[in-house]
Motif scaffolding. Structure first.
Motif, PDB file in Angstrom:
ATOM      1  N   ASP A  92      40.016  -2.488  44.309  1.00  0.00           N
ATOM      2  CA  ASP A  92      39.698  -1.923  45.644  1.00  0.00           C
ATOM      3  C   ASP A  92      40.415  -2.893  46.691  1.00  0.00           C
ATOM      4  OD1 ASP A  92      38.117  -0.234  44.731  1.00  0.00           O
ATOM      5  OD2 ASP A  92      36.094  -0.973  45.155  1.00  0.00           O
ATOM      6  N   ASN A  94      40.884  -4.133  50.535  1.00  0.00           N
ATOM      7  CA  ASN A  94      40.385  -4.063  51.937  1.00  0.00           C
ATOM      8  C   ASN A  94      41.477  -4.505  52.802  1.00  0.00           C
ATOM      9  OD1 ASN A  94      38.792  -6.002  54.258  1.00  0.00           O
ATOM     10  ND2 ASN A  94      37.857  -3.985  53.835  1.00  0.00           N
ATOM     11  N   ARG A  96      41.941  -5.416  57.088  1.00  0.00           N
ATOM     12  CA  ARG A  96      41.156  -5.615  58.261  1.00  0.00           C
ATOM     13  C   ARG A  96      42.146  -6.326  59.137  1.00  0.00           C
ATOM     14  NH1 ARG A  96      40.221  -8.849  54.182  1.00  0.00           N
ATOM     15  NH2 ARG A  96      40.588 -11.258  54.320  1.00  0.00           N
ATOM     16  N   ASN A 101      38.926  -1.720  59.823  1.00  0.00           N
ATOM     17  CA  ASN A 101      38.441  -2.570  58.777  1.00  0.00           C
ATOM     18  C   ASN A 101      38.009  -1.246  57.512  1.00  0.00           C
ATOM     19  OD1 ASN A 101      36.811  -3.841  56.733  1.00  0.00           O
ATOM     20  ND2 ASN A 101      36.083  -5.589  58.196  1.00  0.00           N
ATOM     21  N   TYR A 102      38.898  -1.219  56.739  1.00  0.00           N
ATOM     22  CA  TYR A 102      38.622  -0.100  55.736  1.00  0.00           C
ATOM     23  C   TYR A 102      39.338  -0.513  54.237  1.00  0.00           C
ATOM     24  CZ  TYR A 102      43.698   0.895  56.236  1.00  0.00           C
ATOM     25  OH  TYR A 102      45.143   0.847  55.977  1.00  0.00           O
ATOM     26  N   THR A 103      38.723   0.325  53.404  1.00  0.00           N
ATOM     27  CA  THR A 103      38.832  -0.039  51.884  1.00  0.00           C
ATOM     28  C   THR A 103      39.493   1.032  51.223  1.00  0.00           C
ATOM     29  OG1 THR A 103      37.279  -1.818  51.844  1.00  0.00           O
ATOM     30  CG2 THR A 103      37.853  -0.771  49.834  1.00  0.00           C
ATOM     31  N   TYR A 165      38.737   6.450  50.339  1.00  0.00           N
ATOM     32  CA  TYR A 165      38.713   5.397  51.299  1.00  0.00           C
ATOM     33  C   TYR A 165      37.435   5.359  52.213  1.00  0.00           C
ATOM     34  CZ  TYR A 165      40.395   8.822  54.440  1.00  0.00           C
ATOM     35  OH  TYR A 165      40.830   9.719  55.328  1.00  0.00           O
ATOM     36  N   GLY A 167      35.328   3.065  55.691  1.00  0.00           N
ATOM     37  CA  GLY A 167      35.530   2.233  56.937  1.00  0.00           C
ATOM     38  C   GLY A 167      35.889   3.004  58.167  1.00  0.00           C
ATOM     39  N   GLN A 323      41.584  -8.246  47.812  1.00  0.00           N
ATOM     40  CA  GLN A 323      41.278  -7.519  46.423  1.00  0.00           C
ATOM     41  C   GLN A 323      41.229  -8.477  45.423  1.00  0.00           C
ATOM     42  OE1 GLN A 323      46.349  -7.008  46.119  1.00  0.00           O
ATOM     43  NE2 GLN A 323      44.932  -5.955  44.927  1.00  0.00           N
TER      44      GLN A 323
END
Length: 338
Positions: A92, A94, A96, A101-103, A165, A167, A323
């Motif tokens: 995963d 991430n 930012r 801010n998303y994954t 995804y 965020g 990650q």
């Protein structure tokens, strides 16, 4: 009165000839032919004598070395160089920064080995291009050692793969990034203008997006550089009758920082960043080693571990990624014992 006489092989060698006049302060006269001949003769024999001592020392050293076996390792250094193939678990990732801010979930990645080219692999000035392994070890007993070194791996997110995804992404971030697009992202956005817009807004983790150039390019190809300090031990499996060759099992455990140089494009914008301390790793290593002549060895082994990257540089400024993933290396190396 004659002084400083040396007998060797029952041959009288006059090294220095001082008479009582020298004691009384008389100087040696280099213009005297007899003195010159004596001086030349003395230097010649002294040179032969020194050579004899050096050769004798070398012979004695070789005899002493021959009495040792490959298991007499205490106080010795090993210098080791090799190459690897690497594989990674899903991760995963991430992302930012200001406005987002998303994954991305369960992202696949692979290594990127350099194809064999003599001008690369046999050129010391290009040593950093292949996926290499460097290790220096010191045996503080015959069996146990400390090692430090670098595993230079490469990590490339597989392009085009579909991932889920979650965020938030401010639509303004997408619009801003499109003012500084990479060439490959610009071409894709021109052909599929609505694709990147799917990322705008809030997402709960059920949506899927393909990792095309307008969405992501993510590589640690100038290095996923694992700098480790290991504690290790060696277990003999087979030794030849003369003790000068054999097969052993090498095992280590260790940890250390990870320095990345990350080439990243987030939502079309990014750069090839500078080297940066990005996280840490822990690992274990097992290998079979064949030693010969007490000096040289070759080794085939596997290293597995965990890497946590908490601070990856992405598209400049305060933009970051993080990650963690597992890794496995197959390593073929050779070395020399000093």
């Amino acid at each position: 009165m004659k002084k400083s006489l040396l007998f060797w092989n029952q041959t009288y060698i006059r090294l220095f000839d001082f008479d009582t006049n020298l004691e009384n302060g008389a100087m040696y006269n280099p213009s005297d032919l007899t003195s010159k001949q004596s001086f030349v003769f003395t230097k010649h024999n002294l040179f032969i004598f020194v050579i004899f001592l050096l050769c004798s020392s070398n012979i004695f050293a070789n005899e002493n070395e021959a009495s040792l076996s490959i298991h007499d390792k205490k106080g010795r250094w090993n210098l080791q160089w090799g190459y690897n193939r690497s594989s990674y678990t899903q991760s995963d990732i991430n992302f930012r920064g200001p406005g987002y801010n998303y994954t991305l979930k369960d992202v696949n990645a692979k290594d990127k080995p350099e194809s064999f080219k003599p001008e690369v692999y046999l050129n010391p000035s290009k040593f950093e291009i292949p996926q290499y392994n460097l290790k220096i070890s010191y045996f503080f007993t015959d069996r146990f050692f400390l090692a430090f070194g670098q595993d230079h791996m490469k990590y490339v997110v597989t392009p085009g793969q579909p991932v889920k995804y979650s965020g938030y992404i401010d639509p303004g971030v997408i619009a801003k990034n499109q003012l500084a697009l990479s060439p490959e992202a610009a071409a894709f956005i021109y052909l599929f203008p609505g694709h990147v817009q799917e990322m705008a807004g809030y997402h709960g983790g059920e949506q899927t997006i393909a990792l095309t150039p307008d969405i992501l390019k993510y590589e640690h190809t100038d290095g996923l550089n694992y700098l480790f300090l290991d504690f290790g031990w060696i277990t003999p499996l087979y030794t030849s009758s003369d003790g000068l060759s054999g097969i052993s099992l090498v095992s280590t455990i260790g940890a250390g920082p990870v320095v990345c140089r990350s080439d990243v494009r987030v939502l079309g914008k990014g750069q090839n960043n500078n080297f940066h301390l990005s996280g840490y790793g822990v690992s274990g290593y097992v290998a079979t080693r064949y030693e010969f002549s007490r000096t040289y060895f070759i080794e085939l082994g596997g290293k597995g571990g965990y890497i946590d990257l908490t601070d990856v540089l992405t598209s400049g400024g305060s933009n970051r990624a993080s990650q963690n993933f597992g890794f496995l290396e197959l390593v073929l190396s050779g070395g020399i014992a000093i």
